[in-house]
Scaffold this motif. Structure first.
Motif, short mmCIF file in Angstrom:
data_model
loop_
_atom_site.label_atom_id
_atom_site.label_comp_id
_atom_site.label_asym_id
_atom_site.label_seq_id
_atom_site.Cartn_x
_atom_site.Cartn_y
_atom_site.Cartn_z
N LEU A 74 0.81 -1.22 0.00
CA LEU A 74 0.00 0.00 0.00
C LEU A 74 0.85 1.26 0.00
CD1 LEU A 74 -2.67 -1.16 2.61
CD2 LEU A 74 -2.75 -1.37 0.10
N HIS A 75 2.02 1.21 0.61
CA HIS A 75 2.92 2.36 0.65
C HIS A 75 4.31 1.87 0.99
CE1 HIS A 75 4.24 6.49 1.26
NE2 HIS A 75 4.92 6.03 2.28
N ALA A 76 5.31 2.45 0.35
CA ALA A 76 6.70 2.12 0.67
C ALA A 76 7.58 3.32 0.36
CB ALA A 76 7.16 0.91 -0.12
N ASP A 77 8.37 3.74 1.34
CA ASP A 77 9.40 4.75 1.14
C ASP A 77 10.55 4.44 2.08
OD1 ASP A 77 8.88 5.93 3.68
OD2 ASP A 77 7.49 7.39 2.83
N GLN A 78 11.46 5.37 2.24
CA GLN A 78 12.66 5.12 3.05
C GLN A 78 12.33 4.77 4.50
OE1 GLN A 78 15.56 8.23 2.75
NE2 GLN A 78 16.82 7.41 4.38
N ASP A 79 11.25 5.34 5.06
CA ASP A 79 10.94 5.15 6.47
C ASP A 79 9.70 4.30 6.74
OD1 ASP A 79 13.10 6.72 7.34
OD2 ASP A 79 11.93 8.56 7.10
N GLU A 80 8.78 4.25 5.80
CA GLU A 80 7.51 3.59 6.04
C GLU A 80 7.26 2.47 5.03
OE1 GLU A 80 3.85 6.15 6.92
OE2 GLU A 80 5.22 7.51 5.89
N TYR A 81 6.61 1.42 5.52
CA TYR A 81 6.17 0.34 4.65
C TYR A 81 4.82 -0.13 5.17
CZ TYR A 81 5.92 -4.22 2.39
OH TYR A 81 5.53 -5.30 1.66
N VAL A 82 3.83 -0.18 4.30
CA VAL A 82 2.50 -0.66 4.67
C VAL A 82 2.06 -1.66 3.62
CG1 VAL A 82 0.13 -0.02 5.25
CG2 VAL A 82 1.96 1.65 5.60
N ALA A 83 1.64 -2.84 4.08
CA ALA A 83 1.15 -3.87 3.17
C ALA A 83 -0.11 -4.50 3.75
CB ALA A 83 2.21 -4.93 2.94
N ARG A 84 -0.93 -5.07 2.85
CA ARG A 84 -2.17 -5.73 3.24
C ARG A 84 -2.16 -7.16 2.74
NH1 ARG A 84 -6.39 -2.77 0.42
NH2 ARG A 84 -5.86 -4.09 -1.33
N ARG A 85 -2.48 -8.10 3.64
CA ARG A 85 -2.72 -9.49 3.23
C ARG A 85 -4.22 -9.62 3.02
NH1 ARG A 85 1.14 -13.51 4.30
NH2 ARG A 85 -0.22 -14.78 3.00
N ILE A 92 -3.11 -5.95 8.09
CA ILE A 92 -2.35 -4.80 7.60
C ILE A 92 -1.09 -4.73 8.47
CG2 ILE A 92 -2.25 -2.30 7.28
CD1 ILE A 92 -4.46 -3.38 5.58
N VAL A 93 0.08 -4.68 7.84
CA VAL A 93 1.34 -4.52 8.56
C VAL A 93 1.88 -3.13 8.25
CG1 VAL A 93 2.68 -5.66 6.75
CG2 VAL A 93 3.64 -5.44 9.04
N TYR A 94 2.34 -2.43 9.29
CA TYR A 94 2.87 -1.07 9.18
C TYR A 94 4.24 -1.07 9.84
CZ TYR A 94 2.30 4.10 9.18
OH TYR A 94 2.43 5.46 8.97
N LEU A 95 5.29 -0.89 9.05
CA LEU A 95 6.67 -0.85 9.55
C LEU A 95 7.17 0.59 9.53
CD1 LEU A 95 8.16 -3.85 7.54
CD2 LEU A 95 7.05 -3.90 9.77
N ASN A 96 7.85 0.99 10.59
CA ASN A 96 8.33 2.36 10.73
C ASN A 96 9.81 2.35 11.10
OD1 ASN A 96 8.85 5.03 11.37
ND2 ASN A 96 7.34 5.17 13.01
N ASP A 97 10.65 2.84 10.20
CA ASP A 97 12.09 2.89 10.45
C ASP A 97 12.56 4.31 10.76
OD1 ASP A 97 14.54 1.57 10.70
OD2 ASP A 97 15.12 2.04 8.64
N ARG A 101 6.69 8.72 15.68
CA ARG A 101 5.45 7.97 15.58
C ARG A 101 4.75 8.42 14.30
NH1 ARG A 101 0.78 9.80 16.46
NH2 ARG A 101 -1.01 8.52 16.88
N LEU A 102 4.14 7.49 13.56
CA LEU A 102 3.50 7.82 12.29
C LEU A 102 2.06 7.33 12.26
CD1 LEU A 102 6.41 6.72 9.92
CD2 LEU A 102 5.84 9.06 10.60
N GLU A 103 1.26 7.99 11.44
CA GLU A 103 -0.13 7.60 11.19
C GLU A 103 -0.34 7.59 9.68
OE1 GLU A 103 -2.63 10.53 12.99
OE2 GLU A 103 -2.03 10.01 15.02
N ARG A 104 -1.26 6.74 9.22
CA ARG A 104 -1.56 6.69 7.79
C ARG A 104 -2.96 6.14 7.58
NH1 ARG A 104 0.81 7.38 3.17
NH2 ARG A 104 2.83 7.79 4.10
N TRP A 105 -3.67 6.74 6.62
CA TRP A 105 -4.96 6.21 6.16
C TRP A 105 -4.66 5.11 5.15
CZ3 TRP A 105 -9.86 7.00 7.76
CH2 TRP A 105 -10.09 8.10 8.61
#
Length: 149
Positions: A74-85, A92-97, A101-105
């Motif tokens: 759903l989203h991927a950049d240097q700091d964030e990754y969001v994927a849906r199974r 929904i997995v949300y990874l934050n590097d 703290r982050l939020e996302r719709w």
């Protein structure tokens, strides 16, 4: 490349006795492999000595009980990754590097349902909208994994 071509047949791993080069963020890597297709493998020393066994057991439970179906990134950049199974129930997995703290719709496969964060890294219990969208959060340098109750 096997993960791209035949993801359900891939054996994924974070590290082993030959390649133990990840020193920080290793739990993010385990959150990734435990929420994606394939057969994730946990390195013995990570499980028995170096990482939090309860957190690894939780990721294994999530893999066995929530992670089914295909994956949509759903989203991927240097700091964030969001994927849906997309399986049942899916997740929904949300990874934050990053150090914030982050939020996302994000779009989900659930409609007008309360969802839960299964790792204990967030206290939110948001309800998805009628069109399936929901706002989720993730702590700094961490991960969150969301699914239905």
């Amino acid at each position: 490349m096997l993960w791209k071509r035949k993801p359900m047949k891939a054996v994924t791993f974070v590290t082993n006795h030959d390649t133990d080069e990840i020193y920080t963020g290793k739990m993010l890597a385990y959150a990734y492999i435990m929420t994606h297709e394939g057969y994730p493998t946990v390195f013995y020393q990570d499980y028995e000595e170096w990482l939090d066994k309860d957190k690894l057991n939780n990721l294994i439970w999530i893999h066995n009980n929530k992670a089914g179906g295909s994956t949509d990134i759903l989203h991927a950049d240097q700091d964030e990754y969001v994927a849906r199974r997309n399986g049942a129930p899916g997740l929904i997995v949300y990874l934050n590097d990053s150090n914030s703290r982050l939020e996302r719709w994000v779009p989900t496969n659930w409609y007008n349902q309360t969802i839960k964060e299964y790792t204990g890294n967030s206290n939110w219990q948001p309800t998805t909208q009628g069109d399936g969208w929901v706002k989720i959060e993730v702590p700094a340098n961490s991960y969150s994994i969301w699914s239905t109750l």
